[in-house]
Each structure stands twice: as structure tokens, then as C-alpha cells.
Enzyme design. Sequence first.
Site, mmCIF file in Angstrom:
data_model
loop_
_atom_site.group_PDB
_atom_site.id
_atom_site.type_symbol
_atom_site.label_atom_id
_atom_site.label_comp_id
_atom_site.label_asym_id
_atom_site.label_seq_id
_atom_site.Cartn_x
_atom_site.Cartn_y
_atom_site.Cartn_z
ATOM 1 N N GLU A 1 0.811 -1.218 0.000
ATOM 2 C CA GLU A 1 0.000 0.000 0.000
ATOM 3 C C GLU A 1 0.843 1.265 0.000
ATOM 4 O OE1 GLU A 1 -0.508 -2.592 2.040
ATOM 5 O OE2 GLU A 1 -2.573 -3.277 1.733
ATOM 6 N N HIS B 1 -10.340 -3.985 11.185
ATOM 7 C CA HIS B 1 -11.112 -3.906 9.934
ATOM 8 C C HIS B 1 -12.455 -3.214 10.157
ATOM 9 C CE1 HIS B 1 -8.327 -7.114 8.702
ATOM 10 N NE2 HIS B 1 -8.737 -6.975 7.467
HETATM 11 C C1 LIG Z 1 -2.210 -4.204 5.147
HETATM 12 C C2 LIG Z 1 -3.297 -5.045 4.602
HETATM 13 N N1 LIG Z 1 -3.577 -4.970 3.295
HETATM 14 C C3 LIG Z 1 -4.573 -5.708 2.767
HETATM 15 C C4 LIG Z 1 -5.307 -6.549 3.555
HETATM 16 C C5 LIG Z 1 -6.455 -7.346 2.973
HETATM 17 N N2 LIG Z 1 -6.049 -8.731 2.840
HETATM 18 C C6 LIG Z 1 -6.252 -9.631 3.819
HETATM 19 S S1 LIG Z 1 -5.612 -11.131 3.485
HETATM 20 C C7 LIG Z 1 -5.054 -10.607 1.997
HETATM 21 C C8 LIG Z 1 -4.310 -11.552 1.107
HETATM 22 C C9 LIG Z 1 -3.114 -12.097 1.780
HETATM 23 O O1 LIG Z 1 -2.478 -12.991 0.937
HETATM 24 P P1 LIG Z 1 -1.349 -13.954 1.489
HETATM 25 O O2 LIG Z 1 -0.376 -13.158 2.280
HETATM 26 O O3 LIG Z 1 -0.818 -14.705 0.337
HETATM 27 O O4 LIG Z 1 -2.102 -14.902 2.501
HETATM 28 P P2 LIG Z 1 -3.255 -15.971 2.183
HETATM 29 O O5 LIG Z 1 -4.559 -15.253 2.280
HETATM 30 O O6 LIG Z 1 -3.018 -16.506 0.835
HETATM 31 O O7 LIG Z 1 -3.103 -16.975 3.252
HETATM 32 C C10 LIG Z 1 -5.395 -9.270 1.778
HETATM 33 C C11 LIG Z 1 -5.068 -8.493 0.571
HETATM 34 C C12 LIG Z 1 -4.990 -6.588 4.920
HETATM 35 N N3 LIG Z 1 -5.698 -7.346 5.772
HETATM 36 N N4 LIG Z 1 -3.977 -5.852 5.407
#
Ligand SMILES: Cc1ncc(C[n+]2csc(CCOP(=O)(O)OP(=O)(O)O)c2C)c(N)n1
Lengths: 335, 335, 327, 327
Positions: C61, C130
Site C-alpha cells: 500500500e 477492519h
Molecule cells: C495491510 C493489509 N492490506 C490488505 C489486507 C487485505 N487482505 C487480507 S488477506 C489478503 C491476502 C493475503 O495474501 P497472502 O499473504 O498470500 O495470505 P493468504 O490469504 O493466501 O493466506 C489481503 C489483501 C490486509 N488485511 N492488510
Amino acid sequence: MATKKKNEKYSKEMLLDFYRTMVRIRTFEEHAAECFTKGMLAGNIHLSIGQEAAEAGAFAAIQPQDYFTSTHRGHGHVIARGGDPKRAMAELFGKKTGYCKGKGGSMHIADMGKMNHLGANGIVGAGQGISAGSALASKIMGDNSVTVGCFGDSSTNEGTFHENLNMAATWKLPLVWFIENNCYGVSTEIHRVTNTPDLASRAAAYDVPFAVVDGTDPVAVYEAMTTAMDHARSGKGPYVVEAKVYRYQGHYCGDPAVYRPAEYMENALANDAIEKLGKKLMDMGIKEAELEEIKSAAQAEMDEAVKFADESPYPDPSEVTDDMYTADNERCVAR
Amino acid sequence: MATKKKNEKYSKEMLLDFYRTMVRIRTFEEHAAECFTKGMLAGNIHLSIGQEAAEAGAFAAIQPQDYFTSTHRGHGHVIARGGDPKRAMAELFGKKTGYCKGKGGSMHIADMGKMNHLGANGIVGAGQGISAGSALASKIMGDNSVTVGCFGDSSTNEGTFHENLNMAATWKLPLVWFIENNCYGVSTEIHRVTNTPDLASRAAAYDVPFAVVDGTDPVAVYEAMTTAMDHARSGKGPYVVEAKVYRYQGHYCGDPAVYRPAEYMENALANDAIEKLGKKLMDMGIKEAELEEIKSAAQAEMDEAVKFADESPYPDPSEVTDDMYTADNERCVAR
Amino acid sequence: MSKKITVSKAIREGLLEEMRRDDKMFIMGEDMAVMGNVFAITTGFLDEFGPNRVIDTPISEEGFLGMAVGAAMRGMHPCVELMYDDFVTVCADPLFNQAAKLKYMSGGQCSIPLVLRMPMGSGRRNAGQHSQSLEGMVCHFPGLKVVAPCSAADAKGLIKSALRDPDPVVVFEHKLLYAKKEEIPEDEDYLVPIGKANVKREGKDLTIITWSREVNFSMEAAEKLAAEGIDVEVLDLRTLVPIDWEAIKASIAKTHNAIIVSEEVKRGSYAGEISAQIAEELFDELDAPVERVCGLNIVSPFSPVLEDQNFPHPDDIVKAVKRVLNK
Amino acid sequence: MSKKITVSKAIREGLLEEMRRDDKMFIMGEDMAVMGNVFAITTGFLDEFGPNRVIDTPISEEGFLGMAVGAAMRGMHPCVELMYDDFVTVCADPLFNQAAKLKYMSGGQCSIPLVLRMPMGSGRRNAGQHSQSLEGMVCHFPGLKVVAPCSAADAKGLIKSALRDPDPVVVFEHKLLYAKKEEIPEDEDYLVPIGKANVKREGKDLTIITWSREVNFSMEAAEKLAAEGIDVEVLDLRTLVPIDWEAIKASIAKTHNAIIVSEEVKRGSYAGEISAQIAEELFDELDAPVERVCGLNIVSPFSPVLEDQNFPHPDDIVKAVKRVLNK
Ligand SMILES: Cc1ncc(C[n+]2csc(CCOP(=O)(O)OP(=O)(O)O)c2C)c(N)n1
Ligand SMILES: Cc1ncc(C[n+]2csc(CCOP(=O)(O)OP(=O)(O)O)c2C)c(N)n1
Ligand SMILES: [Mg+2]
Ligand SMILES: [Mg+2]
């Protein structure tokens, strides 16, 4: 073939333990999903189905005195660490008997007392700093514990990855980062937003050793993590392990994952870790009935967890302002 | 030896241009320092003395249509880019005739019209995102410009380095990052807080090409930057160039730099780029008088700049609320 | 002529229309392209505008918001989404120290025509990281404009105005409004001006100053109060910066009583800012103290029984109105 | 028994004494070890406590503040410095989403005994990204305690209390106070309790509520006003969270008039929060509107002639007092 030979180094008991943990994780998740679908839970949940082998293998390499951090997709870590499915499920339900008294929910399970679990986290990447800080504490205090930061592929694109790994490397902190690479961050395939085939390889930028392993093979993960933990514990600094896994469901429970090509799930199912390990165990002479027994024990255990969660009371509304501050809570919250 | 041979590829005129730019940068800085010491300036200033060759060499490789970002240590970039020392000095004085009408000061000189200078910045690392964004704009618009992000060694430890370089690599943006590595972030020697000998080498984590060069040799920097600019302009994505330089003064003007071992300055002086290039030019047949002429021209130019700045008016106090918003400024500022 | 669509659809239409009329505009954020956004705000955009103008970012971000600032300085019109406003903590610098400040610090040399969309608000059982309503924090940084629509029509009209504005505009979209279906004008060029409040309901006894989802709760409260003979005016600010002071003044000059309702943490809220301004400038108009009805000074809790206590419901508003009016 | 030392020296003493008594404490930040801090707050610490407890970090604020949170969860007592409070934008997440929230979100399982020191304030001609007073922003996040001392004694006493507090405490230190020399008690265990305001000057006509450097300006203003027969009370809050409401109440009950003075951007300021609380609870005590004397709603400008307009000087305070008192 190679894998099979390697496995012979390990006792049936150990492999059965992996199998049991994997089945328990999946069964917990299936129960949680069912509760979610039935509307028994509030909010969202993110499931670890498809990542069980990685989690079982990794946590088998972690000692009781070690610490860890987790993410929004953290139920599997709790089970693999020997947490109580009842209290975990109760937290998903927002009940007072949950790990966080219902204040945190699925994304925030923590158990600082028994599991040395420094918390799942809703902020992608936040565990990178917290795990490194825990490792720093260990270094300063001179204890013998290693901290494991567990996170997903896509979190490696947050700046904290870079900042914290650089510091951990420079200060030789007892830190292991365990990346479960399911290739997706929500809908975004990791290779659409990074330029290299692997993620752990970024560790080289800080002269940190790393390994990339098949996360559907608990033994491969266990071995890599054992090397990593030994390295970190011996004062040589951090280590990064990346396990390639599959995320069966979409990002959250109920996400149809239409953004994903069909082959992803075909590959996932063709590599289902529980099935593969089950076959292997049977090759080694374990009876199918014994495996079924493990499965039904898990079913019973998780039925029990759901029952416990369901029957547990909600927190009392008056608790809403408790636990904000350790000292002077009332005044700090009052105005 | 090798360097000398290489230099024969370049005309005397070009080397004299480097020399002139380097002398002008140093002379500007010496004048600024004197004004600071006399209390004519407000706030702090950060000087580029010792980094002139890197800046002269780098900016010679940058085309008029290209863009750049700078840092708190940004006077040299302005001179190297052909900016107006009068307006730069006036900005240091907080005068209305300064590049930013006195609102920005030394750390915030920008000239978006003529120099395509997207601004110095007071936040370490901020230019990494801005330069990458400018490169993204170029890519979307399909123009032929490359953006150069200039920054110091220590800024490479901010998370934005990782985040923005990863995106720039993935999207193949026309971006060049130019790191002036003077080995220090304020008092902190870079190798005390990073684990690798070079910083540009981190680019490999994103499969981005890089070069590490002697920043006291303007030709070496020019060549590396030319390669980098060509690479970026041709659509192949970003490139990182690291120039090893010396920061003669402490972090800010007046900082005694007691944290630095004596050898640092001994090495710096032994490698003084202006002296080295002057000798080389004389070897090539340039008369000392010609070099002296360049120096005295620079003195006169910077004397003039100081005079201009000193005699310029301060902004009118009523301007304090101007320029906050492009539309509806008055209402937005009122309450 | 009007039609009935959801708030998310209305935002989608606003973005779509502006993408078509302004080729300097591009969209950037997590899951905006291939997925078309987690709230389906941009489905189909990638097909229509291609990957140069609808960009799926990595989870970086601070990086991509910083890039948006740089692109805006170059004359592009980036429209960035932060998946939740809670994540402003991981990209606060490009927002507060760059987008907000670079125009002024450069002596007015550039504009930063950047739109940052931030889903916000509690009630979805998403727990403390959130569920925040961080408009107060954003309003504190001069250089930004801030809007927080409550309806489909306002959401569309304000987002279009934001996209045409030369300054950085932060759009707070309440997640629990997205699915609401509402009437909205058919007109392609329907704009809601930035800086103009909306009297949602006229009344003479007290002014409820509010925005975003709490407008709806305030309208519900107003109905309940009407049944008891209390006639409140509901003033939907719609824009928080610049605030429509004339509208506040006019309403309080009529009702002589006011409360401010928001979902924010009460301490340090924008609701407090408005109350302070009223104290400063309309003190003599007031018959009674101005109350704020806000969230508690706590982290947003997960458990529904707890979370429901942490943002104002219609009954809380009713009670506050009665308290202020001494009824 | 007392001695005269600078504010920076007082802070240094506070840190030093606590480092000696508490072996769980460590110091971390940019240029804290080898250089001993850019304001010489920690000179000599590295020699005495070694590199494990006095840590020079890379320029990685989000990273090292995140680490401090993790270390605090493990029972360490990190004392982190951010070189300027303006940089909270590059480490807002560990502060606002982690340090502030993790206790509550874990159901109270941990404490986060973290101290974050942040030099703040304008007047040093450091321009827009090095001159902010961001206490309002920090106070908005429940879970944090916030102090902002104005004197050497308070600085030392509060920093020691902060370091002994089990919760995260943010310490705002005004950069232009560092060099001020003041009397301070010799007592090794001199503590100023968190949450207790200080009546710096008694008066009966109006209460000036203020903190940090503006306390000194308010005292100057009070002198000038006294010469004109106006007798103001100066209430130095010292702690912003938890606020000493009893002190505010008692003072206003006596003076029936108040202004709030801070260096903050006015819009969304903590000064506004206090005004709103007064409106809510002390309305009937007031004889006149509560005014705020704050910075403008702009980015802090560099040029001295501009910057001097952007924070309250004694004369601005004098004028506001007279306006409120109609004199
Ligand atoms: C700083 C932040 N940005 C975006 C999000 C929204 N978000 C939550 S999980 C996620 C994807 C995470 O992907 P990954 O690290 O590969 O973990 P996975 O869900 O595949 O286990 C996103 C974009 C968040 N919670 N925090
Ligand atoms: C985010 C942020 N952190 C810290 C600072 C304070 N600071 C200003 S310059 C500087 C050192 C920068 O070092 P480097 O990047 O090597 O540049 P140099 O000064 O050597 O040119 C620091 C720590 C800042 N301005 N911004
Ligand atoms: Mg993933
Ligand atoms: Mg440097």
C-alpha cells in the site's frame, strides 16, 4: 521416489502424527466452514484447507519454548501447535470462552500463555515485525527460543518484509520466517505482482539462507524447518522457508474463486497431502482402519468443539470496555 | 590506468563540462554553508560536497524530457540538472523568489515546469514511490521519458524500496534509481545496519539489473547511468545504480561528525573528485588557468546567487494560506 | 428519470463514466482488475480499459499510494482503493506527508488530482483492525478533501466530483451501505458538489449533524422521535472537508439545538471538531449543550454482542436527542 | 534540593535512571547508540549498557517499531525514538493497529509496555514534513496513553512514569524546549504521575488549557494580561490521555471561561476534542464560548515570516482571552 526413500528415515509414529495433525486441521476447518454457512459465526473466516501438510510439518520442528506469529489464515497453526480446538472455535463464535474472550475472532486468535502464540493478525505483514521483535527479545534476554513468523506469499510484498529481514539479518536474530505460498493474495496470483519464481529467494538480498519446499509433503517441510530452526537457534541469524501449498477455497469461506483457472484446483486435488500421506502410510503397512480411526476421532473432537462453542455464553455486554489498558483502564476509556 | 584509457573515449569538452558542474555544485554548497554559518538562512541544510562527481556524471546521462526526484540532500541535483542557483539559494533563504516561494526551503526544492524536478523530500524514501509513480505515468501515457529517483544509501532500508522496486520490475517501468552511497545515514554507518557490502545488489531480489560504481569518477557514473537509462527507456524495466561517494561534512551543515573515524575523511580527500578530474584534464593538455577560470566563474555566479537571495523579499505574510488547494482554497483553509 | 441500484453499483457507475470521459484516469489497488474488486465495484473494467488503466497491485500500500502521488504530479488522475480504511496506517506517508502537502510545499507548482477510496465502518464483525471510521484522522491533515456519502445518488455524484477535482479527495464508503438499493438519477452527468451538505429531513427542534451510514440511523431516529412529537432536522454533511458551515449555521439558527452523530471513536473524533466549531461560533444560538453520539473509546470488538455497543444505533440517537431537549 | 538542567538533559536522566533500574528496558531508534541521539539524549548510553540495550537502527521505522511491539509482548520494555513525530506516517501501523490494539484484541492476554518518544512542534524552520504537532492524531487511537510535558521536571518525571507504565505511552517532546534550562528536583525517584494536570498559575477570570511549549507562551500571555488586570489560570494538562478531567472541571467551575491553546492544525485537533467535552459537560458553567488558539489549517511553511503565523504566540493568546472576556 526420492521422497519415499527420505521418509524411511522417519518412524511410522512420526508420520502418523503428521497425518493426525493434518486431518485435525482439515476437520476443524470443515466444521468452521459449516458453521459459517449455517450462519452460526459472525464475520469472515479464512481456511487452511490445502495447507495442512505445511503446517503440520513446520510446527513439528518448533520446540515448546519457541514463539510464533500467525495471520488471518491462522486456524491451522493453532491446531498444529497443539491448541485447544474448543477455545479456538469459541473465538470464531465470538464467545466468552474463546481464546480472546470473543474480542478478537477468527483473525486474532492468540495464546500467549500456553502456546507462545503471539497472535494472528488482521494486517497483512504485521507479524513480520512482531516475530522479529520477539526474536530480538530472545536475543537480548539470551533465552534459547526461536520465533517463527508464519505468513502468506503475498505478504512478502509489504515493506516490513524488507525492513525486518534486514534488521534480523544484521543483528543475527533467532528468527525463522515460514511462508505458505498458495500463489494467491485474495484474487491476485503472486506471479502477476512479483518478478521472481520464488519468494524466499529474496532472503539472499540480506545474505540470509532460505529453502523452497513442497508444502504438500510434511516431511520435506519438517526437514527444511528443522534446518532453519537449528540455524536460528545456534546464533547464525534468520532463515526463510517457503512451502508451496494450495488454498482449496477462495480467499475467505464462501469466495467462489472464479478468478482462478480450473487447473489450480486440479493440481491441488492431484496433490492432496492427506491422501498422499494416507497412501504412503498404507504402503508402510498402516491399516486403512487406523487412518479412518484418526479421521473419526477428529470428527468427534471437532463436533465437540462446535458444541462447546455453540453452548458457550457470549461475553457480557459490560465487558466491552474491559482490557483496553492494563493500568487506569476506566479513566482512559471514559473520555 | 583503466579509467584513464576509458576516458579517452570522451571529448575534453565533455570532461570539462563534468568539471564545471562539479565545481559549481561545490561552490554553491560552500556559499550556502557560509550563509548558514552567518545565520542568514533558517533551518538546516544538507550539503553535497564530496558527491559532486556522482551528480554531474548521473545528470549528464539524463535527457531533457526525463524526470527526477531528490532528497533532503538535493542542492547538487538542482545544479547538475541546470537549475537556477539564484532561485535555489533564494529558497534556502525562505524568499518569495525561491523555487517554492519560500514555502519549502532547502529540503523541498522542486521545479516541475523547467527541470522536470518532482521535488526534494523531507521523508527518507518518499521519492522512491514518487519516482516509480512518475515512471508509471510515462508508461501509461506512452511518452519517451525515464524517471530517475535519486537517494541516499540509508534510504534503501525503508520498506518503500522493496515495495516500489518490486512493482517497477513487474510492470517494467522506465525507472532508474540512483543511490549515492556516502556510507552514512546521519551518524549510522550503513554496514552497521545492513548485511551486504553493496546496496544496489538488492535489486537482484526482483530480477532487476544493477551496477556499483566509483562515484568520484564522473565518467564511470555517466557510463553506468547511460546503460541504465537506455535499459529503462527501451521498455526493459528498472535499473539501479549505486555510486560510492563521500559526504565531506557531517549530516547537516555544522554537524562535527565525531561519530566518523578519521580515515573516512582521509580517504575522501585522497579521492577528491574535483582534484582528480582537474589533474586528468591537465594531463590532457588543459591549462590550469582554464580550470581556475571555471572556479572563479562559479564563485561569481554563486556570489550573485547569494546577493539575489539576500536582496529578494520575503513572502508577504498574507500568502501563508495560499497554495493549499487548487480548487476552493479559501473555504478549505478557513475551518 | 431515475432508477434503483445499490450503492456499490452507483459507485461503479461513477467510476465507469469517469473512466470513459477522462483518459488520464486510472484505477489501482488490490484485486481491482482480474477480480473486479472484493465488493464488485470494478467488474468488467479490466476488459474495457486494459491493464494499463486498471491495475492489480501487490499488497504494497505505501508503495502504490506513493506511486499514485507521483503519477498525479505528472498529470494523471489515479483512483486508488485501500481495501479497508484501517490500512491507512500502512500508507499514511504518501497520503499525509505527500499528497496533502506537495502542492503547498512546492509553492503551488503542482496539483495532486488523486482520489483515494476507503471502505470504512463497523457492524460487519470484522474486529478491531477492519472496522474503524478514520475520517477524523484524515480531516486533520490540511491539503486533503474528504467526502463520506450515505446514499447511492450521493455516492455516485460525489465520486464523480472527486474524480474531477484537482485536489486529493478521500472518499469514505461505508461497507454496510454497499448493498443498499436506492433511487438514483439516470442523468450521465449527475454530480454532487464537494462541500455541500444535504438537509435530509427538515425539523425545528434540534439538528442532527451526521454523515455516512449514521445518516440512515438518524433518519430512523427522527421517525421515532416524530412519533413522540419531537421534530428533528437531519443534516447530512456529505463532505467533511470543506465543511458546509453555512448549512450548519442555518440549521442551528433555526433549531437552537444540535447533536453530532458518527461511528468514530469519540475521543479525537471529527464530531468533536464540529462541536468545537459550534461552540466557537454559534454559542449564543444554543439552548443546550451539543452532544456527540459516537463509538466508545475502545478498539472495535469482534463479538456481535460487544460490537453492537460500539457504534450508535437509532435508539442511542433518540436518547441523546431527548437528553439534550430535556424530554 | 534541586538543580538546573536543560529539558533534554532531564529526559536523558530519566532514561538513564530507568535503564539502570530496569534491565528489561532497552532503547532503539535512529542514531541513538554511537551518536547518542541527534539531540544528545543518549550520549554515553552505548558505553554503559552495550549494543544489546542501546540499538542503532537502520531507517526502517515501521520495521523497528513493529519489533518493539513484539519485544514488549515478550515482556521487554522498549523505549523507541522517532526522530520527528512527522514520521509517524511511516510507522503508523505498529503504533495504531498493533501497540494500541493487541491487548484488547487478545482479550487482555498481554500488556505492551512500550514508550515511544516523538520530538514535535514547529518554530525551527524545518518546513512541512518536520514541524507537525500530531498529538491529536495519536490521542484518537484508544489503547495509547499520551503525555506532552513542558518543563524539565515534568519531562523527567513523566518519562520515568511512562517507562514504568504497563501500557504503551507516547511522549511528545517539543524540540524547542530541549535547550531550556530549568530547576528540577534532585530526587532519583522523582515521578510525575500520568494523568495529572498542573495548575501552572492560578487565576479567576479564565482558564487557559494547554500543554507542551504553549504552556510557556500561555504563561507569558498571562503576565501580559495581569498587567491589564486580567487574571487567568494556566492549566498545563501534561497528560493528554487519560485527561485530567477533574482539573479542567474544577478550574472552569471557578473561572467560567476557557480557551484551549495548542500548536496543532486546528481542524481535527485535540484542542477541539477538549472543547467538545467542555461543551458536553460544562456548558452551564460557561459565561462565553470556548475558543481554540491553534495553528492554521495549512502545511507548516518554511519561511520564517510564514511559519511564525502558524503557531500561537503569546500575543495571539492575549487577544483570544480578551475576545472571550469581551475586553
Ligand atoms: C495491510 C493489509 N492490506 C490488505 C489486507 C487485505 N487482505 C487480507 S488477506 C489478503 C491476502 C493475503 O495474501 P497472502 O499473504 O498470500 O495470505 P493468504 O490469504 O493466501 O493466506 C489481503 C489483501 C490486509 N488485511 N492488510
Ligand atoms: C522517514 C524518515 N526517517 C528519518 C528521517 C531523518 N533523516 C533525515 S536524512 C536521514 C539520513 C539519510 O541517509 P541517506 O539516505 O544515506 O542520505 P544522506 O543523508 O547520506 O544523503 C535521516 C535519518 C527522515 N527525514 N525521514
Ligand atoms: Mg497467499
Ligand atoms: Mg548516506
